[in-house]
Design a protein around this motif. Structure first.
Motif, mmCIF file in Angstrom:
data_model
loop_
_atom_site.group_PDB
_atom_site.id
_atom_site.type_symbol
_atom_site.label_atom_id
_atom_site.label_comp_id
_atom_site.label_asym_id
_atom_site.label_seq_id
_atom_site.Cartn_x
_atom_site.Cartn_y
_atom_site.Cartn_z
ATOM 1 N N ARG A 66 16.239 -68.171 106.196
ATOM 2 C CA ARG A 66 16.260 -68.074 104.606
ATOM 3 C C ARG A 66 15.174 -66.905 104.136
ATOM 4 O O ARG A 66 15.183 -66.229 103.280
ATOM 5 C CB ARG A 66 15.646 -69.311 103.881
ATOM 6 C CG ARG A 66 16.931 -70.133 103.320
ATOM 7 C CD ARG A 66 16.524 -71.418 102.866
ATOM 8 N NE ARG A 66 15.955 -71.604 101.720
ATOM 9 C CZ ARG A 66 16.493 -72.090 100.628
ATOM 10 N NH1 ARG A 66 17.492 -72.632 100.641
ATOM 11 N NH2 ARG A 66 15.884 -71.922 99.490
ATOM 12 N N ALA A 75 15.532 -63.090 102.281
ATOM 13 C CA ALA A 75 14.826 -62.886 100.890
ATOM 14 C C ALA A 75 13.961 -61.591 101.356
ATOM 15 O O ALA A 75 13.915 -60.802 100.383
ATOM 16 C CB ALA A 75 13.727 -64.109 100.649
ATOM 17 N N TYR A 132 24.405 -65.075 103.444
ATOM 18 C CA TYR A 132 23.261 -64.974 102.624
ATOM 19 C C TYR A 132 23.594 -66.050 101.348
ATOM 20 O O TYR A 132 22.593 -66.674 100.891
ATOM 21 C CB TYR A 132 22.773 -63.348 101.872
ATOM 22 C CG TYR A 132 21.999 -62.607 102.996
ATOM 23 C CD1 TYR A 132 22.097 -62.952 104.385
ATOM 24 C CD2 TYR A 132 21.163 -61.673 102.491
ATOM 25 C CE1 TYR A 132 21.089 -62.063 105.304
ATOM 26 C CE2 TYR A 132 20.154 -60.969 103.456
ATOM 27 C CZ TYR A 132 20.306 -61.391 104.714
ATOM 28 O OH TYR A 132 19.382 -60.759 105.727
ATOM 29 N N LYS A 133 24.758 -65.797 100.813
ATOM 30 C CA LYS A 133 25.045 -66.543 99.617
ATOM 31 C C LYS A 133 24.952 -68.069 99.990
ATOM 32 O O LYS A 133 24.467 -68.834 99.361
ATOM 33 C CB LYS A 133 26.586 -66.274 99.125
ATOM 34 C CG LYS A 133 26.673 -64.924 98.502
ATOM 35 C CD LYS A 133 27.964 -64.611 97.683
ATOM 36 C CE LYS A 133 28.825 -64.377 98.959
ATOM 37 N NZ LYS A 133 30.196 -63.992 98.311
ATOM 38 N N PHE A 147 21.339 -69.652 100.096
ATOM 39 C CA PHE A 147 20.716 -69.856 98.723
ATOM 40 C C PHE A 147 21.630 -70.762 97.739
ATOM 41 O O PHE A 147 21.398 -70.727 96.473
ATOM 42 C CB PHE A 147 20.256 -68.606 98.069
ATOM 43 C CG PHE A 147 19.224 -67.798 99.141
ATOM 44 C CD1 PHE A 147 17.843 -68.431 99.074
ATOM 45 C CD2 PHE A 147 19.835 -66.647 99.665
ATOM 46 C CE1 PHE A 147 16.852 -67.612 100.042
ATOM 47 C CE2 PHE A 147 18.843 -65.911 100.359
ATOM 48 C CZ PHE A 147 17.574 -66.293 100.560
ATOM 49 N N ASP A 205 19.730 -72.732 95.193
ATOM 50 C CA ASP A 205 18.885 -72.129 94.588
ATOM 51 C C ASP A 205 19.483 -70.867 93.531
ATOM 52 O O ASP A 205 19.687 -69.852 93.954
ATOM 53 C CB ASP A 205 17.711 -71.338 95.409
ATOM 54 C CG ASP A 205 16.627 -70.738 94.663
ATOM 55 O OD1 ASP A 205 16.740 -70.235 93.296
ATOM 56 O OD2 ASP A 205 15.638 -70.501 95.304
ATOM 57 N N MET A 242 18.143 -67.243 93.347
ATOM 58 C CA MET A 242 18.267 -66.328 94.532
ATOM 59 C C MET A 242 19.628 -66.283 94.900
ATOM 60 O O MET A 242 20.272 -65.513 95.444
ATOM 61 C CB MET A 242 17.659 -67.125 95.654
ATOM 62 C CG MET A 242 15.950 -66.942 95.537
ATOM 63 S SD MET A 242 15.868 -65.286 95.613
ATOM 64 C CE MET A 242 15.701 -65.081 97.429
ATOM 65 N N ALA A 243 20.564 -67.381 94.625
ATOM 66 C CA ALA A 243 22.038 -67.205 94.909
ATOM 67 C C ALA A 243 22.597 -66.186 94.102
ATOM 68 O O ALA A 243 23.440 -65.420 94.500
ATOM 69 C CB ALA A 243 22.509 -68.577 94.568
ATOM 70 N N ALA A 288 21.679 -62.908 95.764
ATOM 71 C CA ALA A 288 22.293 -62.836 97.064
ATOM 72 C C ALA A 288 23.835 -62.444 96.781
ATOM 73 O O ALA A 288 24.280 -61.458 97.636
ATOM 74 C CB ALA A 288 22.404 -63.935 97.779
#
Lengths: 207, 719
Positions: free
Chosen positions: B530, B534, B563-564, B567, B570, B573-574, B577
């Motif tokens: 993670r 980021a 990546y999706k 996160f 979150d 962040m999602a 992503a």
């Protein structure tokens, strides 16, 4: 789809899974076929694949119970039974409609009336709340199902409302597609492992 | 049944399994035949649509299992069936033993039930004095051999006719022929008396229909029908996940399951049983009938946002049919009770961490199982997720934590790579390969030559080679991944040349970028992964670019989908992503579909080039046409290879952890490539290039292995 198309499709699909399909014009013709198949077959069809194969004591004993040529035809319509009795009498075949538990070693032919047919997969649908019907379609070396052409539907979804209705009370219904089969040893197809070695479908043409 | 307690022991068992030539040949034959029969079976059907429908319907059921249980119970009991819910495997076994005792049962026949395998029901019943006989041919064979199934649908696929003939000779005390048709008939007649004498029949259930209290069984042999008909007592044991609202849900699955399992349109028998039916030997004249639903963690799983999709499984076994690892080592080593990809996940939940911890590491993440799953389960991701959970529960191994620490610190990682370049001098012997690695590093790795770190990393060349574009119509960020940056910078340079051949494309190479993080995912280091994700999303501000182009299939697929997921919990962040992922594209798709390069850009004589489809491109991103079409545009003659989309055995850290398996897969890949008659191969993933080129190098076969971008670049018309 129209009935002739459904008959054609069911015939083709059932053929792909080693079922024998015949169209018959009348119940009498169907019953003559049943009796003929019985006369034509060997006493115990397991012979074909090695009745000479050595068995253990218990299995041997059960094999001994099968002596006569027998057709079991439970719950057939009166018209069919009359015709079948005549054909059997003529050919010296024993005809029973009950007492299947006395024949668990196997019988020659189990005859049933199919409640429906499913064209998409070449399937016959057998309702068998009656234990004799259930056993006739399981214990026999050859299972012959008479299927009225008008009872053929395109796919299982088309049959769904009727199935749901049947399931509203105690019920035992089966989709039967081809004879019993296995590929459990080296993926080699072998027919008739526990159930019938052959499935014949007699499509009874609409009058 | 896999029972190793350490990874070392597990590897030893895997090596033994690799030596089982009969099993390997059988599984190979099946894997090849399966591909054709499945395709034929689905010829008239939109398989992806059907699979999506099944997934949606199962998800709907999974959300209301307890409610469906009550509804099933109400209808089944009205029709005379007694319904139970067992919290644990032991409880289910106890309920069934009690039913046996209450009904004065001595002998039992069983038709196949994976759930009964899960609970080890036979052991329990036999310990209580019942005689239990499995009646499915494959199950009977493995029962006689005192072993577990190696496949969900074909339990005895690992055995030869010779082994079966010997076994049947023992059972009948008579010498049996080695003829499959005869052996099947021997089984028929040996088992028939068991059916005749049995007091109780035990079956599984493929479907439990809440609206009517009906169970559905699908079989080919007919033993399921005899088991549920002849004895006076019938008990069905099924996981609660077999509950579904209506008959339609079951009919839909039947359209898919046999096709996906063995390529059959439908099985010989589909039996629907509702309530108690007449049964002559029963004192009451009707069957004594019970349905036992097993929870064993399923209801908790149904509430787990990540893992509830495991309950979609319809037990078709297709994930094993296509798994390159199952194909090598078989189900006894690739599963505990449940085998194949679903088995790796299910083992953790149903049989515990100890049984699962080695198994879950043995996954290439090639995605073949996900692509074929009848219920659209994201198996590769779940397998990695189980691995991560086990590490979180048990503590992370030192090396794994250390790698996590290094990778998430870009500067440290890149400094280490640069130092490696200096330190490797004595071991390259002046070649592009590591020739003289110390033995402790090289043990079991000599099946392929490993590349040396390049003299100059791509990032250090970038300012010199960067094309200057005055009027940019498209802004593109290049994401190189570690291998192309530090080992194969020439692949990046080739890509830059190809992209620059079209006017108006401004390229950037954001210097802050680091490893994509996939290796950490593979190692179960989710938290470090993670942080790395980021980091990369900060280094490349997606909003500044139209596309983020990646020459590495694995990076591209992970950036786009991984990546999706990282996160998912979150929202801010999602969102970021998702924006990032939206712009990610693989090189071949970008060049062909966005730039629209045609044959006018290329020149030069034709030559034969074969292709290797990287797992993360063809399945991970669904890109299959673009690279092959580009080879054609460039004037090359593309020659297809057999099993082009089967994994080359690299799998990143997998090949280090399981070198014996990696070696076998690579061997098959090389053989298939050579069989094309070409002496050049293109692909879109530096990892695959490292593996395949290294394999050819180790066996001293001259074979050119290059990135699609390199083939295009060398044939570009000079301007």
């Amino acid at each position: 789809m129209t009935t002739p198309n459904l008959v054609e499709k069911l015939t083709a699909k059932a053929g792909l899974v080693s079922a024998t399909v015949r169209c018959v014009a009348s119940m009498d013709e169907a019953m003559a076929y049943v009796a003929d198949v019985c006369v034509g077959k060997e006493a115990c069809q397991i012979l074909a694949s090695g009745c000479d194969a050595p068995l253990s004591g218990t299995a041997e004993a059960l094999c001994e119970t099968k002596q006569d040529k027998i057709i079991c035809a439970p719950e057939m319509p009166d018209e069919a039974m009359a015709a079948l009795s005549a054909h059997c009498a003529e050919r010296g075949v024993k005809l029973i409609t009950s007492g299947m538990r006395a024949h668990l070693g196997g019988i020659d032919i189990g005859l049933t009336m199919a409640a429906a047919g499913i064209a998409e997969t070449g399937t016959v649908v057998i309702r068998s709340l009656n234990e004799e019907v259930r056993l006739a379609s399981m214990i026999a070396e050859i299972h012959i199902a008479v299927l009225p052409a008008r009872a053929i539907v395109a796919d299982s979804y088309a049959l769904e409302p009727r199935l749901v209705e049947w399931m509203g009370q105690p019920d035992f219904t089966a989709f039967v597609t081809g004879p019993s089969r296995t590929a459990d040893i080296e993926r080699v197809l072998a027919l008739g492992v526990h159930g019938p070695l052959e499935l014949h479908i007699l499509i009874l043409e609409d009058k | 049944m896999q029972d190793a307690t350490t990874l070392k022991e597990y590897r030893k068992q895997l090596r033994e399994a690799l030596e089982n030539d009969f099993q390997r040949q059988a599984l190979d034959n099946f894997a090849v035949a399966y591909r054709t029969s499945r395709a034929n079976a689905f010829a008239d059907i939109d398989a992806p649509e059907l699979i999506a429908e099944i997934a949606a319907a199962k998800d709907e059921s999974i959300g209301r299992l307890e409610e469906l249980f009550q509804e099933f119970k109400r209808h089944a009991e009205a029709a005379g069936t007694k319904v139970h819910l067992a919290a644990t495997a032991h409880e289910a076994n106890e309920i069934i033993a009690r039913i046996g005792k209450e009904n004065n049962v001595k002998t039992i026949v069983k038709s196949k039930s994976m759930t009964a395998e899960e609970t080890h029901l036979n052991d329990h019943l036999e310990a209580q004095g019942f005689e239990v006989t499995e009646t499915d041919l494959g199950e009977w064979i493995i029962q006689l051999r005192h072993e577990g199934p190696t496949h969900m649908v074909m339990p005895a696929i690992h055995l030869s006719r010779y082994q079966v003939a010997d076994l049947f000779s023992e059972v009948t005390h008579k010498q049996q022929d080695v003829d499959i048709q005869k052996l099947v008939k021997v089984a028929r007649r040996e088992l028939r008396p068991k059916f005749c004498q049995a007091d109780m029949g035990i079956s599984g259930a493929n479907f439990a229909i809440a609206a009517t209290g009906t169970i559905g069984l699908i079989t080919n042999e007919g033993n399921g029908r005899l088991t549920t008909t002849l004895p006076r007592v019938h008990v069905a044991l099924a996981g609660v996940d077999k509950l579904m609202p209506t008959l339609h849900d079951a009919l839909r699955i039947i359209r898919c399951l046999p096709k996906n399992a063995t390529g059959q349109a439908i099985t010989s028998y589909v039996t629907w049983i509702t309530g108690t039916v007449p049964c002559e030997p029963s004192p009451r004249g009707t069957k004594v009938k019970h349905v036992v639903f097993l929870d064993n963690g399923r209801l908790a799983m149904a509430r787990d946002p990540e893992f509830k999709q495991v309950l979609r499984c319809i037990r078709c076994g297709a994930c094993a049919n296509v798994c390159p690892i199952y194909r090598l080592v078989g189900g006894h080593k690739y599963g505990h009770v449940y085998i194949g990809a679903i088995g790796l996940v299910a083992t953790y939940f149903f049989h515990g961490r100890e049984k699962a911890k080695n198994l879950v590491q043995n996954c290439l993440n090639c995605g073949a199982c996900k692509a074929v799953c009848a219920a659209g389960i994201d198996l590769p991701t779940l397998i990695k997720e189980v691995h991560a959970r086990i590490q979180d529960e048990e503590g992370h191994p030192l090396y794994s934590t250390a790698v996590g620490q290094v990778l998430k610190n870009r500067k440290l990682f890149h400094t280490m790579l640069k130092s490696a370049r200096l330190l490797q001098k004595p071991i390259t012997g002046g070649t592009p390969y590591l020739r003289h690695l110390p033995m402790f590093l090289f043990k079991d790795q000599d099946f392929r030559a490993l590349p040396a770190v390049a003299d100059e990393a791509f990032r250090d060349k970038w300012e010199r080679i960067k094309p200057r574009v005055a009027d940019a119509k498209l802004k593109v960020a290049l994401f190189s991944g570690c291998v192309q940056d530090f080992v194969y910078p020439e692949q990046m340079e080739a890509a830059v040349a190809v992209i620059a051949s079209k006017p108006g494309v401004a390229m950037e190479y954001p210097m802050g970028q680091s490893c994509c993080g996939l290796p950490l995912q593979m190692m179960g280091e989710k938290q470090a992964g993670r942080e790395l994700a980021a980091h990369n999303m900060n280094a490349i501000d997606a909003q500044d670019f139209d596309y983020i182009v990646t020459m590495c299939a694995s990076c591209a697929s992970y950036l786009k989908h991984g990546y999706k997921r990282l996160f998912a919990d979150d929202p801010a962040m999602a969102y970021k992503a998702a924006q990032f992922a939206h712009r990610v594209i693989d090189f071949s798709s970008f060049v062909r579909d966005v730039l629209g390069i045609t044959d006018e850009s290329f020149t030069g004589p034709s030559k034969k080039v074969t292709y290797h489809a990287p797992c993360h491109l063809c399945r991970g991103l669904g890109v299959t046409e673009a690279p092959r079409a580009l080879l054609g545009e460039a004037g090359l003659e593309y020659v297809p290879a057999t099993e082009e989309d089967v994994c080359c055995g690299f799998g990143g850290t997998f090949s280090v952890k399981f070198p014996e398996l990696s070696k076998e897969l690579l061997g098959k890949k090389l053989a298939n490539l050579k069989a094309t008659g070409a002496t050049a191969m293109a692909t879109d993933c530096p990892g695959c290039i490292m593996q395949i080129r290294g394999g050819f190098e180790a066996e001293k076969t001259p074979f050119e292995v290059r990135h699609v971008a390199e083939y295009l670049a060398e044939r570009l018309k000079r301007k």
